[in-house]
Design a protein around this motif. Structure first.
Motif, PDB file in Angstrom:
ATOM      1  N   LYS A 228       0.803  -1.215   0.000  1.00 49.03           N
ATOM      2  CA  LYS A 228       0.000   0.000   0.000  1.00 49.03           C
ATOM      3  C   LYS A 228       0.838   1.268   0.000  1.00 49.03           C
ATOM      4  CE  LYS A 228      -3.899  -1.918  -0.408  1.00 49.03           C
ATOM      5  NZ  LYS A 228      -4.584  -1.795  -1.722  1.00 49.03           N
ATOM      6  N   ASN A 229       2.127   1.153   0.280  1.00 51.05           N
ATOM      7  CA  ASN A 229       2.989   2.318   0.164  1.00 51.05           C
ATOM      8  C   ASN A 229       3.228   2.679  -1.293  1.00 51.05           C
ATOM      9  OD1 ASN A 229       3.488   2.740   2.972  1.00 51.05           O
ATOM     10  ND2 ASN A 229       4.887   0.989   2.961  1.00 51.05           N
ATOM     11  N   LEU A 230       3.328   1.659  -2.143  1.00 50.86           N
ATOM     12  CA  LEU A 230       3.549   1.885  -3.569  1.00 50.86           C
ATOM     13  C   LEU A 230       2.242   2.020  -4.344  1.00 50.86           C
ATOM     14  CD1 LEU A 230       6.486  -0.599  -4.330  1.00 50.86           C
ATOM     15  CD2 LEU A 230       6.599   1.891  -4.119  1.00 50.86           C
ATOM     16  N   TYR A 231       1.215   1.268  -3.913  1.00 58.94           N
ATOM     17  CA  TYR A 231      -0.058   1.248  -4.636  1.00 58.94           C
ATOM     18  C   TYR A 231      -1.198   1.568  -3.666  1.00 58.94           C
ATOM     19  CZ  TYR A 231       3.288  -1.503  -7.277  1.00 58.94           C
ATOM     20  OH  TYR A 231       4.429  -1.939  -7.907  1.00 58.94           O
ATOM     21  N   PRO A 232      -1.243   2.808  -3.166  1.00 59.30           N
ATOM     22  CA  PRO A 232      -2.196   3.152  -2.104  1.00 59.30           C
ATOM     23  C   PRO A 232      -3.664   3.082  -2.505  1.00 59.30           C
ATOM     24  CG  PRO A 232      -1.161   5.131  -2.984  1.00 59.30           C
ATOM     25  CD  PRO A 232      -0.426   3.959  -3.580  1.00 59.30           C
ATOM     26  N   LEU A 233      -3.972   3.247  -3.793  1.00 61.25           N
ATOM     27  CA  LEU A 233      -5.366   3.275  -4.227  1.00 61.25           C
ATOM     28  C   LEU A 233      -5.725   2.106  -5.131  1.00 61.25           C
ATOM     29  CD1 LEU A 233      -5.856   7.105  -4.885  1.00 61.25           C
ATOM     30  CD2 LEU A 233      -6.420   5.775  -2.844  1.00 61.25           C
ATOM     31  N   PHE A 234      -4.870   1.074  -5.142  1.00 58.83           N
ATOM     32  CA  PHE A 234      -5.189  -0.110  -5.941  1.00 58.83           C
ATOM     33  C   PHE A 234      -6.020  -1.085  -5.119  1.00 58.83           C
ATOM     34  CE2 PHE A 234      -4.434  -4.459  -7.342  1.00 58.83           C
ATOM     35  CZ  PHE A 234      -4.756  -4.365  -8.685  1.00 58.83           C
ATOM     36  N   GLY A 235      -7.028  -1.651  -5.764  1.00 56.73           N
ATOM     37  CA  GLY A 235      -7.847  -2.673  -5.116  1.00 56.73           C
ATOM     38  C   GLY A 235      -8.179  -3.772  -6.107  1.00 56.73           C
ATOM     39  N   ARG A 236      -8.640  -4.896  -5.618  1.00 56.73           N
ATOM     40  CA  ARG A 236      -9.022  -5.998  -6.508  1.00 56.73           C
ATOM     41  C   ARG A 236     -10.143  -6.809  -5.886  1.00 56.73           C
ATOM     42  NH1 ARG A 236      -3.118  -8.468  -6.534  1.00 56.73           N
ATOM     43  NH2 ARG A 236      -2.651  -8.425  -4.335  1.00 56.73           N
ATOM     44  N   THR A 237     -10.816  -7.551  -6.721  1.00 53.16           N
ATOM     45  CA  THR A 237     -11.960  -8.339  -6.276  1.00 53.16           C
ATOM     46  C   THR A 237     -11.625  -9.825  -6.192  1.00 53.16           C
ATOM     47  OG1 THR A 237     -12.747  -8.506  -8.575  1.00 53.16           O
ATOM     48  CG2 THR A 237     -13.585  -6.680  -7.259  1.00 53.16           C
ATOM     49  N   VAL A 238     -10.329 -10.156  -6.299  1.00 51.32           N
ATOM     50  CA  VAL A 238      -9.868 -11.543  -6.213  1.00 51.32           C
ATOM     51  C   VAL A 238      -8.701 -11.619  -5.224  1.00 51.32           C
ATOM     52  CG1 VAL A 238     -10.591 -12.240  -8.525  1.00 51.32           C
ATOM     53  CG2 VAL A 238      -8.364 -11.148  -8.203  1.00 51.32           C
ATOM     54  N   PRO A 239      -8.424 -12.795  -4.658  1.00 50.98           N
ATOM     55  CA  PRO A 239      -7.298 -12.936  -3.729  1.00 50.98           C
ATOM     56  C   PRO A 239      -5.966 -12.757  -4.443  1.00 50.98           C
ATOM     57  CG  PRO A 239      -8.823 -14.802  -3.547  1.00 50.98           C
ATOM     58  CD  PRO A 239      -9.192 -14.047  -4.787  1.00 50.98           C
ATOM     59  N   SER A 240      -4.942 -12.370  -3.685  1.00 49.59           N
ATOM     60  CA  SER A 240      -3.608 -12.245  -4.266  1.00 49.59           C
ATOM     61  C   SER A 240      -2.950 -13.618  -4.351  1.00 49.59           C
ATOM     62  CB  SER A 240      -2.740 -11.313  -3.410  1.00 49.59           C
ATOM     63  OG  SER A 240      -2.283 -11.984  -2.248  1.00 49.59           O
ATOM     64  N   ASP A 241      -1.883 -13.692  -5.114  1.00 51.58           N
ATOM     65  CA  ASP A 241      -1.167 -14.960  -5.286  1.00 51.58           C
ATOM     66  C   ASP A 241      -0.531 -15.449  -3.988  1.00 51.58           C
ATOM     67  OD1 ASP A 241      -1.756 -15.228  -7.971  1.00 51.58           O
ATOM     68  OD2 ASP A 241      -0.053 -14.007  -8.585  1.00 51.58           O
ATOM     69  N   ALA A 242      -0.298 -14.539  -3.050  1.00 55.23           N
ATOM     70  CA  ALA A 242       0.289 -14.947  -1.774  1.00 55.23           C
ATOM     71  C   ALA A 242      -0.623 -15.944  -1.066  1.00 55.23           C
ATOM     72  CB  ALA A 242       0.529 -13.726  -0.892  1.00 55.23           C
ATOM     73  N   GLY A 243      -1.932 -15.731  -1.185  1.00 56.79           N
ATOM     74  CA  GLY A 243      -2.873 -16.643  -0.544  1.00 56.79           C
ATOM     75  C   GLY A 243      -3.106 -17.910  -1.345  1.00 56.79           C
ATOM     76  N   THR A 244      -3.226 -17.778  -2.664  1.00 57.90           N
ATOM     77  CA  THR A 244      -3.473 -18.967  -3.483  1.00 57.90           C
ATOM     78  C   THR A 244      -2.255 -19.883  -3.527  1.00 57.90           C
ATOM     79  OG1 THR A 244      -2.813 -17.747  -5.488  1.00 57.90           O
ATOM     80  CG2 THR A 244      -5.148 -17.750  -4.928  1.00 57.90           C
ATOM     81  N   ALA A 245      -1.059 -19.328  -3.389  1.00 58.45           N
ATOM     82  CA  ALA A 245       0.151 -20.157  -3.388  1.00 58.45           C
ATOM     83  C   ALA A 245       0.163 -21.076  -2.173  1.00 58.45           C
ATOM     84  CB  ALA A 245       1.397 -19.278  -3.399  1.00 58.45           C
ATOM     85  N   VAL A 246      -0.250 -20.557  -1.029  1.00 58.08           N
ATOM     86  CA  VAL A 246      -0.301 -21.374   0.192  1.00 58.08           C
ATOM     87  C   VAL A 246      -1.279 -22.526   0.014  1.00 58.08           C
ATOM     88  CG1 VAL A 246      -0.947 -21.392   2.632  1.00 58.08           C
ATOM     89  CG2 VAL A 246       0.383 -19.482   1.708  1.00 58.08           C
ATOM     90  N   ALA A 247      -2.461 -22.228  -0.536  1.00 59.40           N
ATOM     91  CA  ALA A 247      -3.465 -23.268  -0.753  1.00 59.40           C
ATOM     92  C   ALA A 247      -2.953 -24.324  -1.724  1.00 59.40           C
ATOM     93  CB  ALA A 247      -4.753 -22.642  -1.270  1.00 59.40           C
ATOM     94  N   ALA A 248      -2.274 -23.893  -2.785  1.00 53.71           N
ATOM     95  CA  ALA A 248      -1.745 -24.826  -3.779  1.00 53.71           C
ATOM     96  C   ALA A 248      -0.689 -25.741  -3.171  1.00 53.71           C
ATOM     97  CB  ALA A 248      -1.167 -24.063  -4.968  1.00 53.71           C
ATOM     98  N   VAL A 249       0.194 -25.160  -2.391  1.00 56.96           N
ATOM     99  CA  VAL A 249       1.268 -25.940  -1.763  1.00 56.96           C
ATOM    100  C   VAL A 249       0.705 -26.950  -0.770  1.00 56.96           C
ATOM    101  CG1 VAL A 249       3.198 -25.787  -0.137  1.00 56.96           C
ATOM    102  CG2 VAL A 249       3.107 -24.252  -2.109  1.00 56.96           C
ATOM    103  N   LEU A 250      -0.232 -26.536   0.057  1.00 55.53           N
ATOM    104  CA  LEU A 250      -0.813 -27.442   1.046  1.00 55.53           C
ATOM    105  C   LEU A 250      -1.568 -28.582   0.366  1.00 55.53           C
ATOM    106  CD1 LEU A 250      -2.105 -24.920   3.744  1.00 55.53           C
ATOM    107  CD2 LEU A 250      -0.095 -26.411   3.858  1.00 55.53           C
ATOM    108  N   TYR A 251      -2.254 -28.284  -0.729  1.00 58.52           N
ATOM    109  CA  TYR A 251      -2.981 -29.334  -1.436  1.00 58.52           C
ATOM    110  C   TYR A 251      -2.014 -30.344  -2.041  1.00 58.52           C
ATOM    111  CZ  TYR A 251      -6.121 -31.641  -4.711  1.00 58.52           C
ATOM    112  OH  TYR A 251      -6.841 -32.588  -5.398  1.00 58.52           O
ATOM    113  N   MET A 252      -0.981 -29.848  -2.708  1.00 59.79           N
ATOM    114  CA  MET A 252      -0.016 -30.760  -3.328  1.00 59.79           C
ATOM    115  C   MET A 252       0.731 -31.578  -2.277  1.00 59.79           C
ATOM    116  SD  MET A 252       1.566 -28.685  -6.601  1.00 59.79           S
ATOM    117  CE  MET A 252       1.827 -27.121  -5.764  1.00 59.79           C
TER     118      MET A 252
END
Length: 225
Positions: A144-168
């Protein structure tokens, strides 16, 4: 817009959409792009603006009667990013330099590629314009220091990577992973997220990374695999 004849001042919210509608190859040849249904997405944006302006609640019930409660009317515009960072940056600069009130944006939607959203949202954020993407998932955009007004309607890869690793690791019993990722900002950030997830949640797993140039041809993909 269906404006009453006596209205002299109508507040406008102009929404600009960063979408890739074309691809330009190394020889300068342009082709129509719609692999991610970008044309349909553009039509959906037009429909959303129409429903907001007319208070049509058939898709979103809460919008019903909005035009009677809120004087703001919405207009839309598209800018073709061509899937290229430079094009999006130039568009963001041109867009935020505008001085005509009816053409100044109140918000920006897009882009699709994280590698395009990263530099464009850096500019729009610094100039005070919110930018929202429904596709860009790079964890780099969480800063948020670099992208203070950016938003998204989907999760970031930081969260999906954890789910992918745990599943595998826990479901499939995988111990070794070969990851092919693009060399752009999105691919690099995703690879970093996968490595971080493995280090924290599955230290007994081993990952091997192979970099593929964004826009690689079939022969390059074949050789990498």
């Amino acid at each position: 817009l269906d404006i009453v004849a006596g209205d002299k001042h109508v507040p406008i919210c102009h929404i600009v959409n960063f979408m890739p509608f074309s691809l330009v190859d190394e020889n300068g040849n342009r082709t129509v792009y719609n692999e991610l249904s970008t044309l349909e997405s553009g039509v959906a944006v037009m429909l959303a603006a129409q429903h907001l302006n007319t208070g049509d609640g058939r898709v979103v019930p809460e919008v019903a009667g909005l035009s009677d409660r809120c004087p703001i009317r919405f207009t839309v515009e598209w800018m073709d990013t061509e899937f290229i960072e430079r094009t999006a940056v130039n568009s963001a600069i041109e867009l935020t330099d505008r001085r005509l009130p009816e053409r100044e944006p109140c918000a920006i939607t897009g882009a699709l590629r994280s590698a395009v959203s990263i530099p464009s949202s850096l500019i729009t954020g610094l100039r005070g314009y919110p930018q929202v993407s429904g596709v860009s998932t790079s964890a780099s955009l969480d800063d948020k220091n670099l992208y203070p007004l950016f938003g998204r309607t989907v999760p970031s890869d930081a969260g999906t990577a954890v789910a992918a690793v745990l599943y595998m690791r826990n479901v499939l019993g995988i111990r070794y992973i070969a990851m092919v990722h693009t060399s752009d900002a999105y691919g690099t950030a995703y690879a970093r997220g996968m490595n971080d997830a493995i280090a924290e949640h599955a230290p007994d797993m081993t990952i091997f990374s192979f970099i593929l140039r964004f826009g690689a041809n079939k022969e390059e993909v074949k050789n990498t695999v």
